[in-house]
Design an enzyme around this catalytic site. Sequence first.
Site, PDB file in Angstrom:
ATOM      1  N   TYR A  49       0.819  -1.207   0.000  1.00  0.00           N
ATOM      2  CA  TYR A  49       0.000   0.000   0.000  1.00  0.00           C
ATOM      3  C   TYR A  49       0.862   1.270   0.000  1.00  0.00           C
ATOM      4  CZ  TYR A  49      -4.527  -2.372   0.565  1.00  0.00           C
ATOM      5  OH  TYR A  49      -5.663  -3.112   0.360  1.00  0.00           O
ATOM      6  N   HIS A 115      -9.235  -7.064  -2.387  1.00  0.00           N
ATOM      7  CA  HIS A 115      -8.313  -6.158  -3.069  1.00  0.00           C
ATOM      8  C   HIS A 115      -8.098  -6.649  -4.493  1.00  0.00           C
ATOM      9  CE1 HIS A 115      -4.726  -3.925  -4.208  1.00  0.00           C
ATOM     10  NE2 HIS A 115      -4.228  -5.076  -4.628  1.00  0.00           N
ATOM     11  N   GLU A 126       2.595  -6.060  -7.627  1.00  0.00           N
ATOM     12  CA  GLU A 126       1.974  -6.771  -6.509  1.00  0.00           C
ATOM     13  C   GLU A 126       2.148  -8.282  -6.647  1.00  0.00           C
ATOM     14  OE1 GLU A 126      -2.000  -5.142  -6.477  1.00  0.00           O
ATOM     15  OE2 GLU A 126      -1.269  -3.161  -5.869  1.00  0.00           O
TER      16      GLU A 126
HETATM   17  P1  ATP Z   1      -7.690  -1.825  -2.547  1.00  0.00           P
HETATM   18  O1  ATP Z   1      -6.376  -1.191  -2.954  1.00  0.00           O
HETATM   19  O2  ATP Z   1      -7.681  -2.298  -1.113  1.00  0.00           O
HETATM   20  O3  ATP Z   1      -8.128  -2.857  -3.527  1.00  0.00           O
HETATM   21  P2  ATP Z   1      -9.080   0.345  -3.748  1.00  0.00           P
HETATM   22  O4  ATP Z   1      -8.052   0.217  -4.829  1.00  0.00           O
HETATM   23  O5  ATP Z   1     -10.506   0.256  -4.107  1.00  0.00           O
HETATM   24  O6  ATP Z   1      -8.819  -0.714  -2.590  1.00  0.00           O
HETATM   25  P3  ATP Z   1      -7.494   2.484  -2.678  1.00  0.00           P
HETATM   26  O7  ATP Z   1      -7.699   3.899  -3.044  1.00  0.00           O
HETATM   27  O8  ATP Z   1      -6.315   1.771  -3.235  1.00  0.00           O
HETATM   28  O9  ATP Z   1      -8.845   1.706  -2.966  1.00  0.00           O
HETATM   29  O10 ATP Z   1      -7.420   2.426  -1.088  1.00  0.00           O
HETATM   30  C1  ATP Z   1      -6.909   1.284  -0.414  1.00  0.00           C
HETATM   31  C2  ATP Z   1      -7.773   1.015   0.795  1.00  0.00           C
HETATM   32  O11 ATP Z   1      -7.638   2.124   1.697  1.00  0.00           O
HETATM   33  C3  ATP Z   1      -9.263   0.925   0.490  1.00  0.00           C
HETATM   34  O12 ATP Z   1      -9.661  -0.390   0.179  1.00  0.00           O
HETATM   35  C4  ATP Z   1      -9.883   1.399   1.778  1.00  0.00           C
HETATM   36  O13 ATP Z   1     -10.006   0.363   2.736  1.00  0.00           O
HETATM   37  C5  ATP Z   1      -8.869   2.394   2.298  1.00  0.00           C
HETATM   38  N1  ATP Z   1      -9.274   3.771   1.923  1.00  0.00           N
HETATM   39  C6  ATP Z   1      -9.154   4.358   0.719  1.00  0.00           C
HETATM   40  N2  ATP Z   1      -9.620   5.609   0.726  1.00  0.00           N
HETATM   41  C7  ATP Z   1     -10.065   5.828   1.975  1.00  0.00           C
HETATM   42  C8  ATP Z   1     -10.663   6.930   2.647  1.00  0.00           C
HETATM   43  N3  ATP Z   1     -10.911   8.068   2.008  1.00  0.00           N
HETATM   44  N4  ATP Z   1     -10.991   6.765   3.956  1.00  0.00           N
HETATM   45  C9  ATP Z   1     -10.736   5.617   4.602  1.00  0.00           C
HETATM   46  N5  ATP Z   1     -10.173   4.536   4.032  1.00  0.00           N
HETATM   47  C10 ATP Z   1      -9.839   4.633   2.742  1.00  0.00           C
HETATM   48 MG    MG Z   2      -5.987   0.164  -4.470  1.00  0.00          MG
END
Ligand code: ATP
Ligand code: MG
Length: 138
Positions: A49, A115, A126
């Site tokens: 992440y 994810h 990844e």
């Molecule tokens: P993932 O990477 O887990 O598949 P995603 O690609 O849909 O999810 P990302 O933007 O990569 O979303 O964010 C990673 C994770 O961080 C999200 O799955 C969520 O749990 C958390 N997250 C993202 N944005 C927010 C936010 N604004 N507030 C709280 N948690 C968030």
């Molecule tokens: Mg993501």
Amino acid sequence: MERTFCMIKPDGVSRNLTGEILVRLERKGYKVLGLKKMIISRELAEHHYGEHKGKPFFDGLVTFITSGPVVAMVLEGPGVIAELRKLMGATNPKDAVPGTIRADYATSIDENVVHGSANADDAQREIGLFFKPEELVN
Ligand code: ATP
Ligand code: MG
């Protein structure tokens, strides 16, 4: 043909949703090349992440993803990177379209069950973080 990285997050595993989710992915036609249940180290989580480092939710995200076993996998299929993201649904389950995994199984943005890699570069990165080449069997 594309490959992507997919992971059932600790909430999905602890709620016994692994089978349900694998059924959806297999029925769609994706081939599961690698599959393992594991506990992610803090170091691996911070790498995985890394794009979110410095954001207000980063520490909570790393704590959550390392809180229990996940099921990590590599999926192969035509267009699988973008298609998996569609099957997963929006990051916030409140915005996810019914029929998507997150709409059907998740209620919180913090614990959203699955994810999937966001793009081809992330998929390659990844897959390399989680699997050795010899662990991927066609
Ligand atoms: P993932 O990477 O887990 O598949 P995603 O690609 O849909 O999810 P990302 O933007 O990569 O979303 O964010 C990673 C994770 O961080 C999200 O799955 C969520 O749990 C958390 N997250 C993202 N944005 C927010 C936010 N604004 N507030 C709280 N948690 C968030
Ligand atoms: Mg993501």
